[in-house]
Write a protein that holds these residues in place. Structure first.
Motif, short mmCIF file in Angstrom:
data_model
loop_
_atom_site.label_atom_id
_atom_site.label_comp_id
_atom_site.label_asym_id
_atom_site.label_seq_id
_atom_site.Cartn_x
_atom_site.Cartn_y
_atom_site.Cartn_z
N SER A 582 12.37 6.05 5.33
CA SER A 582 13.40 6.73 4.55
C SER A 582 14.50 5.78 4.07
CB SER A 582 14.04 7.85 5.40
OG SER A 582 14.56 7.31 6.61
N ASP A 583 14.55 4.56 4.64
CA ASP A 583 15.55 3.59 4.17
C ASP A 583 15.14 2.93 2.86
OD1 ASP A 583 13.46 2.00 4.97
OD2 ASP A 583 14.62 0.79 6.39
N LYS A 606 7.63 3.52 11.89
CA LYS A 606 7.17 4.67 12.69
C LYS A 606 7.11 5.95 11.87
CE LYS A 606 7.05 2.00 16.27
NZ LYS A 606 5.73 1.49 16.75
N GLU A 607 8.02 6.08 10.88
CA GLU A 607 8.06 7.29 10.05
C GLU A 607 7.96 6.91 8.58
OE1 GLU A 607 8.09 10.37 11.00
OE2 GLU A 607 8.23 9.97 13.16
N PRO A 608 6.77 6.54 8.11
CA PRO A 608 6.62 6.13 6.71
C PRO A 608 6.74 7.32 5.76
CG PRO A 608 4.47 6.26 7.75
CD PRO A 608 5.47 6.49 8.84
N VAL A 609 7.30 7.07 4.60
CA VAL A 609 7.44 8.14 3.61
C VAL A 609 6.81 7.77 2.26
CG1 VAL A 609 9.52 9.06 4.68
CG2 VAL A 609 9.72 7.35 2.88
N ALA A 610 6.55 6.48 2.03
CA ALA A 610 6.01 6.09 0.72
C ALA A 610 5.24 4.79 0.84
CB ALA A 610 7.14 5.91 -0.30
N VAL A 611 4.26 4.64 -0.02
CA VAL A 611 3.52 3.37 -0.13
C VAL A 611 3.45 2.97 -1.60
CG1 VAL A 611 2.13 3.81 1.93
CG2 VAL A 611 1.25 4.46 -0.33
N ARG A 612 3.26 1.67 -1.81
CA ARG A 612 3.04 1.14 -3.15
C ARG A 612 1.85 0.18 -3.11
NH1 ARG A 612 9.26 -0.21 -5.30
NH2 ARG A 612 9.92 1.99 -5.44
N TYR A 613 1.14 0.13 -4.22
CA TYR A 613 -0.03 -0.76 -4.31
C TYR A 613 0.10 -1.65 -5.52
CZ TYR A 613 -4.87 -2.24 -5.12
OH TYR A 613 -6.00 -2.97 -5.34
N GLY A 614 0.06 -2.96 -5.32
CA GLY A 614 0.14 -3.89 -6.44
C GLY A 614 1.47 -3.83 -7.17
N TRP A 615 2.53 -3.43 -6.47
CA TRP A 615 3.82 -3.23 -7.12
C TRP A 615 4.58 -4.55 -7.20
CZ3 TRP A 615 4.82 1.08 -9.69
CH2 TRP A 615 6.11 1.26 -10.21
N SER A 616 4.18 -5.39 -8.15
CA SER A 616 4.79 -6.71 -8.30
C SER A 616 4.45 -7.25 -9.68
CB SER A 616 4.29 -7.67 -7.23
OG SER A 616 2.91 -7.93 -7.39
N ASN A 617 5.10 -8.35 -10.04
CA ASN A 617 4.75 -9.00 -11.31
C ASN A 617 3.33 -9.51 -11.28
OD1 ASN A 617 7.41 -8.68 -12.33
ND2 ASN A 617 8.07 -10.56 -11.32
N ASN A 618 2.94 -10.07 -10.15
CA ASN A 618 1.64 -10.72 -10.05
C ASN A 618 0.85 -10.23 -8.84
OD1 ASN A 618 -0.58 -12.39 -10.02
ND2 ASN A 618 0.56 -14.27 -10.39
N PRO A 619 0.23 -9.07 -8.94
CA PRO A 619 -0.60 -8.55 -7.84
C PRO A 619 -2.03 -9.12 -7.91
CG PRO A 619 -0.49 -6.92 -9.57
CD PRO A 619 0.32 -8.11 -10.05
N SER A 639 9.13 8.15 -6.28
CA SER A 639 9.70 8.21 -7.63
C SER A 639 11.15 7.71 -7.61
CB SER A 639 9.65 9.65 -8.17
OG SER A 639 10.36 10.53 -7.31
N TRP A 640 11.42 6.77 -6.73
CA TRP A 640 12.77 6.24 -6.60
C TRP A 640 13.15 5.42 -7.83
CZ3 TRP A 640 11.10 4.33 -1.12
CH2 TRP A 640 11.00 5.43 -0.27
N LYS A 641 14.42 5.40 -8.12
CA LYS A 641 14.92 4.74 -9.32
C LYS A 641 14.58 3.25 -9.30
CE LYS A 641 19.09 4.32 -12.18
NZ LYS A 641 20.52 4.70 -12.30
N GLY A 642 14.04 2.76 -10.42
CA GLY A 642 13.64 1.37 -10.51
C GLY A 642 14.62 0.52 -11.30
#
Length: 646
Positions: A582-583, A606-619, A639-642
């Motif tokens: 949540s942080d 311990k309490e995951p809320v989100a994951v990202r895959y390949g979220w970078s300039n160079n994945p 959907s957090w602000k980018g």
């Protein structure tokens, strides 16, 4: 080349006596060697004298039309099955145009920025590809570059060509490999219309009509493009002529003997600022560097970083390199015999044709290298403008293709409307990465715009941004990841597809040379979307997530026979995942495939809320694929602000 059948002597006499009779003409994209779209009505149009009768004959069918009061005429031939070659005649009162070697097949419009423009001659294994490019079933048409402030009826002078080792080298590599894959699979003639311009924004490819839906341009509603711009094509043409007749070239400002006492000073590298801030045009820059005796006559390299837009670089009055598009790293070879001991003069002719000009490199990235030693070039240089846009009526907006919406659409897309196509392939987005949030609406706006102009919903398939820039040691926010997300979101439109290429980019070159796989992946999409074949077409698509303890479990569609990894590792471990609580602080995660799902976790979260895959300039190490070996697109569950959301 078109054959123009001359009128009779009697007709010539009548023409001479009246001074009024016009000859029938066609837009340049109607030419020998063209491909006409199969299984759809065929539209042929052009100009003649007002009220003149024109007859078009093709493949056993003749249709007659009469030109309107503006001299415009059009005929509609019935739909025809693929085949050829055929001939066509267009007959008016005083002349007949004869076109030969015409095929009926599938026509694809291929557009975008520099990675679509990238020539076959620059691709991997170019020599072999060019040598094997002889194929009379593939036809090529390149639309010349042009900026237009009004919608045009014709493109600049050009013509269709058969695909062969003489014509393929300068054609779009992505378009060629796409067409080659389709023709091989379908055994149907393929016509490729290439219309692109490096370093361009999506806005310039969108019509002025559609631009009114873009908040940036909505305030101009009711005005023509020229009224909104504040300048016209006449002003642009005067500016272009000045660029072509640059007095700096004529007077040889690159010569070592050129006096620079009246030149101003500026730090290089830097973006144009001060009196150059709002200018487009040509500016000359010059510096001197002292080299030791042992470097005299040796070959070397000059490294200049990125320049926006073009440059010609001289060392001691000798041209050592030139580049005509923005961003690309300038690293030019200096042949032996040019360098000398003592004072050496370096001159740059920089050209900017769209808003910001100058050099984007850091000081340490600009240097001369000889015999393994680097000599810094950053510092105070002399400069002098030779052509400035403010002298021609524009300074803040510029004269380049990105200066305003619709400038490329008007002359490079609009004239083609009515020439029926099977679909579009598109490779663009790098230029809009800093505005990825807006791209969520701009991209579908352009697709819907083009479909509206043509009058039907053709397939539209694009290339997602490749992996690019340095690989980051820790998870970070990324404009390029947000642009890829905007591209993903556009898949909600009907008959759209996307080629994922985050495995074949190059970290330090925005123009990766592997265009073969790009073309093939576009073709795989086309086989599914445009031709209805029972293939996957693209990689796995994220569908949903659920939480179980400290793990997040992901489900995917479009997996075929199941999920896998491109490296076929024995543990089905997946690279590229991050996870956050949540942080909202993302850390690297472990991930693996189990029972057709992807399990993602990090024991410290311990309490995951989100994951990202390949979220970078160079994945570059992303490896999640389906049973056809096609990569999953980068994605996120939050959907957090980018970075680009304003």
């Amino acid at each position: 080349m078109r054959k123009i059948i001359k009128p009779s002597l009697l007709a010539v006499g009548l023409l001479f006596s009246s001074f009024m009779q016009a000859t029938v003409s066609l837009p340049h994209f109607f030419s020998d060697n063209m491909v006409l779209q199969r299984d759809m009505p065929i539209h042929i149009w052009g100009k003649a004298d007002k009220k003149e009768t024109v007859t078009v004959s093709f493949n056993g069918t003749s249709i007659t039309a009469k030109a309107d009061q503006h001299g415009r005429w059009q005929v509609e031939l019935p739909s025809m099955r693929y085949g050829g070659p055929f001939s066509m005649t267009v007959k008016g009162h005083d002349n007949t145009i004869a076109l030969d070697n015409i095929l009926i097949g599938d026509v694809w419009l291929c557009s975008g920025q520099s990675n679509m423009e990238f020539n076959l001659s620059g691709a991997h294994n170019a020599e072999e590809a060019i040598r094997q490019s002889e194929n009379k079933q593939i036809r090529l048409l390149t639309v010349p570059k042009t900026i237009q402030t009004n919608e045009c009826d014709d493109i600049q002078e050009t013509s269709w060509e058969e695909c062969n080792p003489l014509t393929s080298p300068t054609f779009s590599a992505v378009a060629y490999f796409f067409g080659q894959a389709l023709e091989k699979e379908l055994d149907v003639p393929v016509g490729l219309i290439h219309s692109s311009w490096g370093g361009t924004d999506i806005e310039t490819w969108t019509s002025w009509e559609a631009a009114m839906e873009n908040p940036v341009y909505a305030s101009y509603k009711g005005k023509t493009l020229e009224k909104a711009l504040g300048y016209s094509m006449q002003d642009i043409e005067r500016f272009k002529k000045a660029l072509e007749k640059d007095k700096g070239l004529i007077e040889k400002w690159y010569a070592p003997t050129m006096k620079t006492t009246d030149w101003k000073k500026v730090h290089i590298p830097s973006i144009w600022s001060g009196d150059l801030k709002n200018e487009d045009g040509v500016v000359w820059f010059r510096t001197e560097i002292d080299l030791p005796d042992e470097t005299a006559g040796l070959e070397g390299h000059i490294q200049l970083g990125g320049i926006d837009d073009g440059d010609i670089t001289y060392v001691n009055g000798v041209e050592v390199g030139r580049t005509d598009f923005w961003f690309a790293n300038r690293n030019y070879h200096i042949k032996d015999g040019i360098l000398k001991s003592g004072k050496n003069i370096i001159t740059l002719r920089m050209t900017d044709t769209g808003t910001i000009g100058g050099m984007s490199a850091k000081d340490e990235e600009v240097f001369l290298e000889v015999a393994g030693r680097k000599y810094p070039l950053a510092g105070e240089w002399s400069y002098k403008p030779s052509v400035l846009s403010s002298s021609y009526g524009f300074s803040n907006t510029g004269s380049g293709p990105n200066s305003f919406s619709s400038l490329l659409y008007n002359g490079m897309i609009r004239p083609l409307v009515g020439y029926n196509i099977k679909g579009v392939i598109w490779y663009q987005g790098e230029n809009n990465a800093a505005h990825a949030w807006q791209y969520r609406s701009l991209f579908p706006l352009m697709i819907n715009d083009w479909r509206k102009q043509w009058g039907y919903e053709f397939p539209f398939i694009w290339v997602q941004l490749a992996n690019f820039m340095a690989i980051e040691a820790q998870p970070q926010e990324s404009e390029w990841a947000e642009l890829r997300e905007a591209q993903n979101m556009t898949l909600r439109l009907h008959k759209t597809g996307q080629a994922v290429i985050t495995d074949i980019g190059e970290a330090f070159d925005i123009h990766p040379r592997n265009k073969q796989d790009v073309g093939k992946r576009l073709a795989q999409n086309a086989l599914k979307i445009a031709y209805g074949q029972d293939v996957l077409g693209a990689g796995p698509v994220f569908e949903s997530m659920k939480k179980e303890g400290n793990k997040i479990i992901l489900s995917f569609s479009n997996v075929g026979k199941g999920l896998s990894t491109s490296d076929k590792n024995r543990y089905s471990y997946i690279n590229g995942f991050t996870i956050a609580g949540s942080d909202r602080k993302f850390v690297w995660a472990q991930a693996y495939i189990h029972d057709g799902k992807v399990i993602v976790f990090n024991d410290e979260i311990k309490e995951p809320v989100a994951v990202r895959y390949g979220w970078s300039n160079n994945p570059a190490d992303n490896n999640l694929v389906n049973s056809d070996g096609l990569l999953a697109s980068p994605f996120r569950t939050d959907s957090w602000k980018g970075l680009t959301e304003k």
